[in-house]
Scaffold this motif. Sequence first.
Motif, PDB file in Angstrom:
ATOM      1  N   LEU A   1      -0.751 -11.797  -1.168  1.00  0.00           N
ATOM      2  CA  LEU A   1      -0.589 -10.459  -1.736  1.00  0.00           C
ATOM      3  C   LEU A   1      -1.480 -10.361  -2.910  1.00  0.00           C
ATOM      4  O   LEU A   1      -2.635 -11.260  -3.102  1.00  0.00           O
ATOM      5  CB  LEU A   1       0.844 -10.114  -2.056  1.00  0.00           C
TER       6      LEU A   1
ATOM      7  N   PRO B   1       2.011   1.899  -7.834  1.00  0.00           N
ATOM      8  CA  PRO B   1       1.184   1.068  -8.465  1.00  0.00           C
ATOM      9  C   PRO B   1       0.288   1.799  -9.130  1.00  0.00           C
ATOM     10  O   PRO B   1       0.163   2.975  -9.115  1.00  0.00           O
ATOM     11  CB  PRO B   1       0.405   0.492  -7.196  1.00  0.00           C
TER      12      PRO B   1
ATOM     13  N   VAL C   1       8.657  -5.803  -7.325  1.00  0.00           N
ATOM     14  CA  VAL C   1       7.306  -5.427  -6.703  1.00  0.00           C
ATOM     15  C   VAL C   1       7.354  -3.878  -6.210  1.00  0.00           C
ATOM     16  O   VAL C   1       6.617  -3.205  -6.418  1.00  0.00           O
ATOM     17  CB  VAL C   1       7.204  -6.122  -5.230  1.00  0.00           C
ATOM     18  N   HIS C   2       8.711  -3.551  -6.035  1.00  0.00           N
ATOM     19  CA  HIS C   2       8.981  -2.225  -5.488  1.00  0.00           C
ATOM     20  C   HIS C   2       9.453  -1.137  -6.452  1.00  0.00           C
ATOM     21  O   HIS C   2      10.160  -0.112  -5.968  1.00  0.00           O
ATOM     22  CB  HIS C   2       9.685  -2.227  -3.868  1.00  0.00           C
TER      23      HIS C   2
ATOM     24  N   ILE D   1       0.057  -4.861  -6.705  1.00  0.00           N
ATOM     25  CA  ILE D   1       0.925  -4.214  -5.909  1.00  0.00           C
ATOM     26  C   ILE D   1       2.141  -3.942  -7.177  1.00  0.00           C
ATOM     27  O   ILE D   1       2.935  -3.177  -6.682  1.00  0.00           O
ATOM     28  CB  ILE D   1       1.692  -5.192  -4.976  1.00  0.00           C
ATOM     29  N   PHE D   2       2.039  -4.528  -8.134  1.00  0.00           N
ATOM     30  CA  PHE D   2       3.286  -4.160  -9.212  1.00  0.00           C
ATOM     31  C   PHE D   2       3.125  -2.675  -9.735  1.00  0.00           C
ATOM     32  O   PHE D   2       1.939  -2.258  -9.963  1.00  0.00           O
ATOM     33  CB  PHE D   2       3.206  -5.152 -10.153  1.00  0.00           C
TER      34      PHE D   2
ATOM     35  N   LYS E   1      -0.774  -4.024   0.872  1.00  0.00           N
ATOM     36  CA  LYS E   1      -0.293  -5.359   0.411  1.00  0.00           C
ATOM     37  C   LYS E   1       1.224  -5.295   0.311  1.00  0.00           C
ATOM     38  O   LYS E   1       2.086  -6.179   0.886  1.00  0.00           O
ATOM     39  CB  LYS E   1      -0.987  -5.847  -0.737  1.00  0.00           C
ATOM     40  N   ARG E   2       1.856  -4.212  -0.270  1.00  0.00           N
ATOM     41  CA  ARG E   2       3.247  -4.262  -0.465  1.00  0.00           C
ATOM     42  C   ARG E   2       4.222  -4.181   0.881  1.00  0.00           C
ATOM     43  O   ARG E   2       5.052  -4.756   0.837  1.00  0.00           O
ATOM     44  CB  ARG E   2       3.859  -2.835  -1.146  1.00  0.00           C
TER      45      ARG E   2
ATOM     46  N   ASP F   1       5.300  -7.506   2.454  1.00  0.00           N
ATOM     47  CA  ASP F   1       6.495  -7.907   1.887  1.00  0.00           C
ATOM     48  C   ASP F   1       7.919  -7.386   2.597  1.00  0.00           C
ATOM     49  O   ASP F   1       8.769  -7.675   3.199  1.00  0.00           O
ATOM     50  CB  ASP F   1       6.792  -7.586   0.335  1.00  0.00           C
TER      51      ASP F   1
ATOM     52  N   SER G   1      -2.911  -1.729  -2.804  1.00  0.00           N
ATOM     53  CA  SER G   1      -1.564  -2.011  -3.377  1.00  0.00           C
ATOM     54  C   SER G   1      -0.604  -1.818  -2.222  1.00  0.00           C
ATOM     55  O   SER G   1       0.369  -2.608  -1.973  1.00  0.00           O
ATOM     56  CB  SER G   1      -1.346  -1.329  -4.572  1.00  0.00           C
ATOM     57  N   HIS G   2      -0.468  -0.417  -1.545  1.00  0.00           N
ATOM     58  CA  HIS G   2       0.455  -0.064  -0.859  1.00  0.00           C
ATOM     59  C   HIS G   2       0.427  -0.949   0.367  1.00  0.00           C
ATOM     60  O   HIS G   2       1.433  -1.296   1.160  1.00  0.00           O
ATOM     61  CB  HIS G   2       0.720   1.382  -0.674  1.00  0.00           C
TER      62      HIS G   2
END
Length: 333
Positions: free
Chosen positions: A125, A148, A143-144, A129-130, A159-160, A163, A156-157
């Motif tokens: 990741l 972002p 993270v969520h 993403i944060f 990559k999120r 998770d 970013s989304h």
Amino acid sequence: MSQSSLWEVRSSPSQTDSTKIILVTGGSGLVGKAIEHVVSTGECREEEKWVFVTSKEADLSNADAVKKLFDKVKPTHVIHLAAMVGGLFRNMKYNLDFLRKNISINDNVLQTSYEHGVQKVVSCLSTCIFPDKTTYPIDETMVHNGPPHDSNFGYSHAKRLIDVQNKAYAQQHGCMYTSVIPTNVFGPHDNFNIDNGHVLPGLMHKVYLAKTQGTEFTVWGTGSPRRQFIYSRDLARLFIWALREYDEIDPIILSVGEEDEATIKEAAEMVVEGMDYSGEIKYDTSKADGQFKKTASNAKLMKYLPNFQFTPFKQAVKETCDWFTRNYDMARK
């Protein structure tokens, strides 16, 4: 080591039922080449066979191509590094492309891993993403917690969602799929493209041109944003540890400590020293700075590996500058 399109690293010529076949996607990229270097110089265990693949072997956004790749390699473990990537300005221009391409790549790799009975997948990741609006330091639980930064929301989304998928595969099928979150990675085999690469390799290329062609060395932005930089070969050692030892579904941040955070200005000065450049540094403040800071906590990592030794930033920058200078003609740029 084989020099064919699929290249391998193994410590023993024999293969048994206990052999771990570790497929590394994105094998020609910055982190893939670092892992290859580390396993080739003593980290490969007797029971491991490492297979590094690139986009030339398979278009991972194509499900049929991914299935053919897995049929050929028959991996038991996967390190998933492959992605459509780019620097700040390319992300800002092509958010939709970054979103769609990366969702497709990630879904194909994870689903095909499930269909082939892969025992463990470790995906890569990014701290982007944060949430943009958050408290610092950021950690794995956050993270969520919000959207972002607007500059690269597509990437970013996508990559999120890795998770999210990891948790779903664990819940529905009991899969051991996890992810790691590196901070800003740099090192040999980076993409040194000035327009589309990341900050440190871009600075190195600019300084190289300033030295060899007499051009100005200009840093885009004010130089004030702060980043944690991790040397690719340190990250490679941590990736190998995560594959072998880290057994949580939740992600883990792989980073130097908060105290090692540096401004872009400080990084530029370090590059100037590493390249032995004596000219002036100019700052183009008409260019966007991007996210001001993304300070990440490595407390979780330190609980697992309290004695891990990171390469000093100055030494890592110097080694990367030297590699780029020696390999200028073949480096990605």
